[in-house]
Each structure stands twice: as structure tokens, then as C-alpha cells.
Scaffold this active site. Structure first.
Site, PDB file in Angstrom:
ATOM      1  N   GLU A 147       9.057   0.969  11.982  1.00 30.89           N
ATOM      2  CA  GLU A 147       7.711   1.555  11.819  1.00 30.89           C
ATOM      3  C   GLU A 147       7.191   2.064  13.162  1.00 30.89           C
ATOM      4  OE1 GLU A 147       6.191  -1.135   8.016  1.00 30.89           O
ATOM      5  OE2 GLU A 147       5.625  -1.746  10.022  1.00 30.89           O
TER       6      GLU A 147
ATOM      7  N   THR B  34       0.848  -1.200   0.000  1.00 33.12           N
ATOM      8  CA  THR B  34       0.000   0.000   0.000  1.00 33.12           C
ATOM      9  C   THR B  34       0.883   1.250   0.000  1.00 33.12           C
ATOM     10  OG1 THR B  34      -1.521  -1.312   1.358  1.00 33.12           O
ATOM     11  CG2 THR B  34      -2.058   1.025   1.069  1.00 33.12           C
TER      12      THR B  34
ATOM     13  N   GLY C  34       0.802   1.465   6.039  1.00 26.83           N
ATOM     14  CA  GLY C  34      -0.287   0.498   5.933  1.00 26.83           C
ATOM     15  C   GLY C  34      -0.416  -0.313   7.205  1.00 26.83           C
TER      16      GLY C  34
END
Ligand code: 5RP
Length: 219
Positions: free
Chosen positions: A103, A31, A82
């Protein structure tokens, strides 16, 4: 509409959150790859860019972007990424691509976390998607035994080494009805670097793309 188109639509919808002069954090995955493809259209609004993985860094560089480290930029204005699963409370499972540690760090350094998904990622309860956990290689068997005691089934992601030189356990049979408590509990196990459960730092905005368009959800 196929899955790729929905991912692209979610990515496109996130562009409006990129304001002039922004320090932007970029996540990882298919994504986000759609987002990276679209980023040159808003390049003039981006002051600095931080990446959550080698994979995203390589793609961003191909698009002509220069990547800064998190140490260089300090705080991040907006982080776009995502997820593998998301709830209406904006709690997430992440790490399907194995980039969960960077992340999570960038999401926590960000003032605003915009999560982009297609509707297949939206769930009532987290845990059908195996929960990725990054572990120190020397602690892998110890951590796996601890997880088995919690009546879960950890499976080593064989042959996969994270950008940080660690291993991933994908934990099956999780029924995460209290994501905050579960994240806290797993964080207590020595040897776990990062749990792919984003409950203490959920998304601020969830953009969900389906056949009829992209809707915005806030907790
Ligand atoms: C990578 C991630 C990704 O955000 C997650 O796996 C979703 O990926 P995709 O957009 O390919 O479905 O957490 O570590």
C-alpha cells in the site's frame, strides 16, 4: 445507516476521481472491497490496474479485471484505499489488514491518493489504533525490544504472514502527536520493512462518510 453502507458511500464517492484512461491503484480492506464491487461500472475508464494485495487481486480478478504489476505500469494516476485512522491533516494509520508495505509503495508511486473512510476513522491524534509495523521475521524480537525502549507495547500478530513473507507487530500505547517525526524515527530501526504510518505520504483527498452523506477533506 450501518458501517457497511457508509463504507459503500465513501467508495462510491471515489468513483468520480477515476478519469478516462487512468492507471488505477487499488488498496485493501472492507472499504476497498465495496469499491471493487462498484468498479465494473467504471471499467471503461480504467486503462491499467495495480493491486496492493493478494486479497484485492483475487476479488478484482473475480470481477474480470486484469492486474498489472507496478513495474509494468510505472507511475499510478490515482490510488484509492481505506485507513484505520485519519486526521484532518490527512495523516493515516494503515495496515490493519496487513497490506501496508505494498500500500505504501503504491501510494508513493501515485500522483493522487484518495482515502475512503467512514467517520469512525477520523481522530484528533493517531495511535489509539495499534500501529502495524511489518518486520523481517529474523529481526522481530530485536525490533520489538527497540519499540519497548520507546515506551510502546509491540504485540506480535501471531499466525499472520504478510504477502511478502514477513511478520507484523501491532504497536499499542502510541500517542503520535508528531506523525512525521515518528515515521522518520521508526524507519531508522533495522529490520522494519514498513511502518503503517502514512505521514510523509499522506492522502491527498479524504472522503469521509457519515449518516448525512460523504464529505471531502483536503490537507
Ligand atoms: C489494510 C489497510 C486498510 O486500508 C485498513 O485496515 C482499513 O480497512 P477497512 O476498510 O477494512 O476498515 O490498511 O492493510
Amino acid at each position: 445507516m450501518d458501517a457497511k453502507e457508509k463504507k459503500r458511500n465513501a467508495a462510491k464517492a471515489s468513483l468520480e476521481f477515476i478519469e478516462p484512461g487512468v492507471v488505477l491503484g487499488v488498496g485493501t480492506g472492507s472499504t476497498v472491497n465495496e469499491l471493487i464491487d462498484l468498479l465494473p461500472t467504471v471499467a471503461d475508464r480504467i486503462d491499467k490496474l495495480v493491486s496492493s494485495s493478494r486479497e484485492s487481486t483475487a476479488l478484482l480478478e473475480q470481477k474480470g479485471f486484469e492486474i498489472s504489476t507496478l513495474n509494468e505500469v510505472g507511475d499510478v494516476d490515482i490510488y484509492i484505499d481505506g485507513a484505520d485512522e485519519a486526521t484532518k491533516r490527512l495523516h493515516l494509520i494503515k495496515g490493519g489488514g496487513g497490506a501496508l508495505t505494498r500500500e505504501k509503495v503504491i501510494a508513493n508511486a501515485a500522483r493522487r491518493f484518495v482515502c475512503i473512510v467512514d467517520e469512525t476513522k477520523l481522530v484528533g491524534m493517531l495511535g489509539k489504533f495499534p500501529l502495524p509495523i511489518e518486520v523481517l521475521p529474523m529481526a522481530q524480537a530485536f525490533v520489538a525490544r527497540k519499540l519497548v525502549k520507546l515506551r510502546t507495547q509491540p504485540i506480535w500478530r501471531e499466525g499472520f504472514v504478510t504477502d511478502n513473507g514477513n511478520h507484523i507487530l501491532d504497536v499499542h500505547d502510541m500517542h503520535i502527536n508528531n506523525p512525521l517525526e515518528m515515521e522518520t524515527r521508526l524507519n531508522q530501526i533495522p529490520g522494519i520493512i514498513t511502518v503503517g504510518l502514512f505521514a510523509h505520504r499522506p492522502a491527498d483527498i479524504l472522503l469521509v462518510a457519515d449518516d448525512s452523506g460523504t464529505r471531502e477533506m483536503r490537507a
